[in-house]
Enzyme design. Structure first.
Site, PDB file in Angstrom:
ATOM      1  N   ASP A  70       0.879  -1.167   0.000  1.00  0.00           N
ATOM      2  CA  ASP A  70       0.000   0.000   0.000  1.00  0.00           C
ATOM      3  C   ASP A  70       0.916   1.216   0.000  1.00  0.00           C
ATOM      4  O   ASP A  70       1.594   1.486   1.004  1.00  0.00           O
ATOM      5  CB  ASP A  70      -0.888  -0.028   1.247  1.00  0.00           C
ATOM      6  N   ASN A  97       2.667   5.782 -10.204  1.00  0.00           N
ATOM      7  CA  ASN A  97       1.444   5.783 -11.019  1.00  0.00           C
ATOM      8  C   ASN A  97       0.169   5.562 -10.215  1.00  0.00           C
ATOM      9  O   ASN A  97      -0.906   6.017 -10.615  1.00  0.00           O
ATOM     10  CB  ASN A  97       1.588   4.688 -12.090  1.00  0.00           C
ATOM     11  N   TYR A 170      -9.662  14.916  -5.840  1.00  0.00           N
ATOM     12  CA  TYR A 170      -8.781  14.395  -6.905  1.00  0.00           C
ATOM     13  C   TYR A 170      -8.012  15.536  -7.573  1.00  0.00           C
ATOM     14  O   TYR A 170      -6.784  15.469  -7.733  1.00  0.00           O
ATOM     15  CB  TYR A 170      -9.634  13.638  -7.924  1.00  0.00           C
ATOM     16  N   LYS A 174      -3.905  16.232  -7.676  1.00  0.00           N
ATOM     17  CA  LYS A 174      -3.097  16.301  -8.898  1.00  0.00           C
ATOM     18  C   LYS A 174      -2.482  17.687  -9.071  1.00  0.00           C
ATOM     19  O   LYS A 174      -1.360  17.814  -9.558  1.00  0.00           O
ATOM     20  CB  LYS A 174      -3.945  15.914 -10.117  1.00  0.00           C
TER      21      LYS A 174
END
Ligand code: NAD
Length: 272
Positions: A70, A97, A170, A174
């Site tokens: 994890d 990734n 999210y 990013k």
């Protein structure tokens, strides 16, 4: 996956791809293996998918291993790097990734959803990149392998620059990753370590299945993509091979938008 011959530009190098058992990570792992790298495929829970990919790479003449961790957990990340480095003596490439979405309207978003996305998409990148940089510095440049001491590719998203309602956790993760990547690139460039980002547009993978799985959904999605096709994971796989190879040696602190033009504000083609 689209098949195309890949030149052996990563021959003998060792790569770790997080979240490598599915989608974009699986394509990158395969593409890097076909480019001559030994590839460690990190997975969270789907050991059979990871093992299937290892078998596919070996069947195609490459070298790979699967490793569970994890990536949001410090000790698990440290153990994973130790294990890969012990097996292959060192590491030359990290593809950070792994990423998740937990979407909600802003007023409905729970602290747990916020924290979880930040923990995987941002803290996970920090933990993995820190171990990679430590190893790159310990080993230094090995000219027979690469003119750098190491390469890091941070998997970001077009949502590091395109705001995304209903996905503020999210998009924030990013957007944060963009400055993480640039600041780290600035810090380690003099040590011959290159750090770059890839920001995919809409790629056909499990994370965004609802956006492309019906013809109606795909037609809506294509309105956002000037190049008029949904991306294939190998579009990202090939870009990652190039960005990890010495062919891109003078590039650091940059984001490659692999998005069929999604960041070109397609609404302005007719509007505006
Ligand atoms: P995916 O869901 O197939 O891949 C994500 C992978 O990360 C999975 O294998 C998952 O198991 C793994 N993962 C999640 N949490 C983890 C953890 N804590 N530890 C280890 N692994 C973990 O989807 P994908 O599209 O291949 O996504 C890969 C990356 O690409 C993500 O960072 C995503 O944000 C980014 N991305 C995808 C798209 C797209 O259109 N598919 C667009 C932009 C960015």
């Amino acid at each position: 996956m689209m098949s195309q011959t890949i030149e052996k530009v990563l021959q003998g190098q060792r790569a770790l791809v997080t979240g490598g058992s599915s989608g974009i990570g699986a394509a990158i792992a395969y593409a890097m293996a076909m480019a001559g790298a030994k590839v460690a495929i990190n997975y969270l829970s789907d050991s059979s998918a990871a093992q299937n990919l290892v078998n596919k790479i070996k069947g195609a003449g490459g070298e790979a291993l699967a490793i569970q961790a994890d990536i949001s957990q410090e000790q698990a990340v440290e153990n994973m790097f130790q294990s890969v480095i012990q097996t292959w003596d060192s590491l030359d490439i990290l593809v950070a990734n792994a990423g998740i979405q937990q979407d909600a309207a802003f007023t409905e978003m729970t602290l747990e959803q916020w924290n979880k996305v930040l923990a995987v998409n941002l803290t996970g990148q920090f933990l993995c990149a820190r171990e990679a940089v430590r190893e790159f510095l310990r080993r230094g440049v090995v000219p027979e392998l690469s003119c750098t001491a190491g390469k890091i590719i941070c998997m970001s998203s077009v949502h590091d620059v395109i705001p995304w309602a209903g996905h503020v956790n999210y998009a924030a993760s990013k957007g944060g990753l963009l400055m993480f990547m640039k600041s780290l690139a600035q810090e380690v460039a003099h040590q011959k370590i290159r750090v770059n980002g890839i920001s995919p547009g809409a790629i056909r993978t499990p994370i965004n299945r609802t956006a492309w799985e019906t013809p109606e959904a795909e037609a809506e999605l294509l309105k956002l993509i000037p190049y008029q096709r949904v991306g294939d994971p190998m579009d990202i796989g090939r870009a990652a091979v190039w960005l990890a190879s010495d062919a891109s040696d003078y590039i650091t602190g940059t984001t490659l938008y692999v998005d069929g033009g999604m960041t070109l504000y397609p609404g302005f083609r007719e509007g505006g």
